[in-house]
Motif scaffolding. Structure first.
Motif, PDB file in Angstrom:
ATOM      1  N   ILE A   1     -39.049 -26.472  69.069  1.00 28.06           N
ATOM      2  CA  ILE A   1     -38.884 -26.399  70.533  1.00 28.06           C
ATOM      3  C   ILE A   1     -39.333 -27.718  71.164  1.00 28.06           C
ATOM      4  O   ILE A   1     -38.640 -28.300  72.014  1.00 28.06           O
ATOM      5  CB  ILE A   1     -39.710 -25.229  71.117  1.00 28.06           C
ATOM      6  N   LEU A   2     -40.496 -28.202  70.683  1.00 25.77           N
ATOM      7  CA  LEU A   2     -41.030 -29.451  71.247  1.00 25.77           C
ATOM      8  C   LEU A   2     -40.101 -30.623  70.949  1.00 25.77           C
ATOM      9  O   LEU A   2     -39.866 -31.482  71.802  1.00 25.77           O
ATOM     10  CB  LEU A   2     -42.426 -29.725  70.691  1.00 25.77           C
ATOM     11  N   GLU A   3     -39.562 -30.605  69.738  1.00 24.33           N
ATOM     12  CA  GLU A   3     -38.629 -31.675  69.361  1.00 24.33           C
ATOM     13  C   GLU A   3     -37.405 -31.663  70.277  1.00 24.33           C
ATOM     14  O   GLU A   3     -36.972 -32.705  70.772  1.00 24.33           O
ATOM     15  CB  GLU A   3     -38.158 -31.409  67.934  1.00 24.33           C
ATOM     16  N   GLU A   4     -36.871 -30.454  70.511  1.00 24.59           N
ATOM     17  CA  GLU A   4     -35.679 -30.346  71.361  1.00 24.59           C
ATOM     18  C   GLU A   4     -35.990 -30.818  72.787  1.00 24.59           C
ATOM     19  O   GLU A   4     -35.210 -31.556  73.396  1.00 24.59           O
ATOM     20  CB  GLU A   4     -35.174 -28.897  71.366  1.00 24.59           C
TER      21      GLU A   4
ATOM     22  N   ASN B   1     -38.368 -32.822  73.740  1.00 16.97           N
ATOM     23  CA  ASN B   1     -38.607 -34.255  73.681  1.00 16.97           C
ATOM     24  C   ASN B   1     -37.295 -35.034  73.660  1.00 16.97           C
ATOM     25  O   ASN B   1     -37.123 -35.999  74.417  1.00 16.97           O
ATOM     26  CB  ASN B   1     -39.404 -34.537  72.401  1.00 16.97           C
ATOM     27  N   ASP B   2     -36.357 -34.589  72.812  1.00 22.34           N
ATOM     28  CA  ASP B   2     -35.045 -35.249  72.737  1.00 22.34           C
ATOM     29  C   ASP B   2     -34.339 -35.182  74.084  1.00 22.34           C
ATOM     30  O   ASP B   2     -33.718 -36.148  74.521  1.00 22.34           O
ATOM     31  CB  ASP B   2     -34.151 -34.573  71.691  1.00 22.34           C
TER      32      ASP B   2
ATOM     33  N   THR C   1     -33.183 -38.352  76.372  1.00 21.69           N
ATOM     34  CA  THR C   1     -31.786 -38.639  76.740  1.00 21.69           C
ATOM     35  C   THR C   1     -31.557 -38.486  78.247  1.00 21.69           C
ATOM     36  O   THR C   1     -30.423 -38.439  78.704  1.00 21.69           O
ATOM     37  CB  THR C   1     -30.795 -37.739  75.964  1.00 21.69           C
ATOM     38  N   GLY C   2     -32.620 -38.372  79.015  1.00 18.50           N
ATOM     39  CA  GLY C   2     -32.482 -38.415  80.473  1.00 18.50           C
ATOM     40  C   GLY C   2     -32.656 -37.095  81.194  1.00 18.50           C
ATOM     41  O   GLY C   2     -32.667 -37.056  82.418  1.00 18.50           O
TER      42      GLY C   2
END
Ligand code: SAM
Ligand code: SF4
Length: 480
Positions: free
Chosen positions: A211-214, A216-217, A221-222
């Motif tokens: 979840i954190l990775e998503e 963060n991504d 990406t804005g």
């Protein structure tokens, strides 16, 4: 029409029902086949369509918004009320002509209705080729191959652990600012009116790291706002597997309050929202976490369903009217100015005029900023369908709903008027619906704010002083 239409896209936006999705960027000429997907129901379904898009994309399909150029048409369906199912059935008949002109075209039904009706769907709707439940999307490529040979393909197995944690959703129809992030699936509550536990299976929490990775991504990406989604987010509880736990630098278990905090810490510029909270599960720890972080929005969707303790008991909601009111008081004590919204059902089995009056008086007490209101629709297989008679005539259900909608209209207008002359931080989501001279965004309390464009752009945070309001929009001027 059995719901109030709002501009909000928090959990179930009527205006977005049946929206055809195409991704922000997904033009790949190497992909020869095209899929078209339409989503119905709650935000979870819209988020699932983004997982489906990702699976299809890695298996050779590009998205299209045009049914006529599609090789594959999917409807991601909702079963929550009879009307939702009727809408899907009607939409399916519209594909008959397309199938005639393009015999290779496959039509698939995904989501809750697929899960509820299973193989029966194929008998009832002859033009359907695939029936795929919400936990079976990984098997879509194989099912499509099967259907391409002319066979009907079905997978409606529910899982105890599928969370699609490793699949990066392809953002569909995104404004590049807000994104839904699914943090759990299924539901273990057995509200007697509700079909969700039967169509979405047991509750399971997604790996907190993924979840954190998503999130963060998304931030990288804005994106500037994430909404953490689950049927009952407050019971989020992720336990790391022993191997992860022994090798890792994180605790063995993550609660919802901890997850909220971790997401908030990604950046103060990333706004965090969540939905839906069950009144029985939202804790002080969650409320204090919201109060502690500026970027966790002061807005809680806290469905009550009825204001009568007797009806709440029949609904199996596990709280009373008094208990719910105490929870709302607690929210307002810990998070002053917190926006609160709700879901309400009129005409549940045995509901009397007195029970209905209690629902209205509860709304009078809470003065919700936003309410989603429905009349009761019996769903086959639910506890209520098995135990109680659906004994309130439809015209009474609808009359009570109308009274409720009328009352809420007063409250929501009061809520908007209360904000006039205050200043809010607004996250810009794009141009206003009426003119490109104005921008539109939302306040932390989830209200739509429109103001002159100036030099601002999508994704900016702007302090806006509210000059006036309509029933659904705050109108203001940026202040430095
Ligand atoms: N999990 C959330 C909760 O606990 O409130 C929401 C689930 S459901 C997708 C959204 C709303 O649909 C519910 O809160 C309820 O008000 C409404 N709903 C569910 N089943 C219904 C039924 N059989 N008839 C009418 N409304 C229903
Ligand atoms: Fe349905 Fe109740 Fe679960 Fe919400 S909490 S999804 S209303 S069973």
């Amino acid at each position: 029409m059995n719901t109030i239409i709002t501009e909000d896209i928090k959990t179930h936006d009527e205006a977005r029902q049946g929206e055809a999705f195409a991704p922000l960027v997904l033009e790949n000429n190497a992909l020869k086949k095209r899929f078209y997907i339409e989503s119905y129901g709650c935000a979870m379904n819209f988020a699932d369509s983004e997982v489906v898009a990702s699976i299809l994309n890695t298996n050779g399909f590009a998205a299209t918004q045009n049914t006529e150029e599609a090789d594959l048409i999917f409807l991601n369906t909702c079963s929550i009320r009879e009307k939702a199912e009727a809408t899907v059935r009607k939409r399916l008949t519209e594909f008959r002509k397309l199938k005639k002109s393009n015999p290779g075209l496959l039509v698939g039904v995904l989501g809750c209705m697929a899960e509820r009706l299973k193989e029966k769907f194929l008998q009832e709707e002859k033009l359907v080729d695939l029936v795929v439940g919400p936990d079976s999307y990984r098997t879509l490529p194989g099912l499509i191959e099967e259907a391409e040979t002319g066979q009907k393909a079905v997978n409606v197995l529910l899982s105890r652990d599928e969370t699609y944690a490793d699949i990066a959703p392809i953002r569909l129809n995104s404004n590049g600012v807000n994104a839904f992030v699914s943090i759990m699936r299924g539901c273990n509550n057995m509200c007697s009116f509700c079909v969700v536990p039967f169509t979405r299976g047991r509750e399971r929490s997604r790996d907190a790291n993924s979840i954190l990775e998503e999130c963060n991504d998304l931030f990288e990406t804005g994106y500037r706002e994430v909404t953490l989604l689950g049927q009952n987010v407050d019971s989020y509880h992720w336990i790391a597997t022993p191997t992860q736990a022994t090798g890792g630098n994180y605790k063995e278990a993550v609660t919802f309050a901890e997850l909220l905090e971790k997401v908030a810490l990604i950046s103060p510029l990333l706004r965090v929202r969540f939905s839906t909270s069950h009144p029985k599960d939202i804790t002080d720890e969650v409320l204090f976490t919201i109060a502690k972080y500026e970027n966790i929005c002061n807005y809680i969707h806290l469905p009550v369903q009825s204001g009568s303790s007797r009806v709440l008991q029949l609904m199996n909601r596990t709280y009373t009217r008094e208990w719910y009111i105490a929870k709302v008081n607690r929210i307002r004590e810990i998070i002053p100015n917190c926006g609160v919204s709700t879901d309400m059902i009129t005409g549940f089995c045995t509901e009397t005029e007195e029970d209905h009056q209690e629902s209205l008086s509860l709304m009078e007490y809470c003065k919700y900023d936003l309410a989603y209101m429905y009349f009761y629709s019996e769903r086959p297989g639910t506890l209520a369908a098995r135990r109680f008679k659906d004994d309130i005539p439809e015209e009474i259900k609808k009359r009570r709903l109308q009274e409720m909608v009328d009352l809420h209209r007063i409250h929501s207008l009061q809520s908007m008027q209360k904000d006039v002359s205050k200043t809010f931080e607004v996250l810009v989501e794009g141009f206003s619906k009426k003119t490109t001279d104005d921008l539109q965004g939302r306040s932390g309390q989830n209200k739509v704010v429109v103001f002159p464009k100036g030099d601002y752009k999508k994704g900016d945070y702007v302090m806006v002083k509210i000059d006036s309001c309509t029933a659904g929009t705050l109108l203001g001027t940026p202040v430095k």
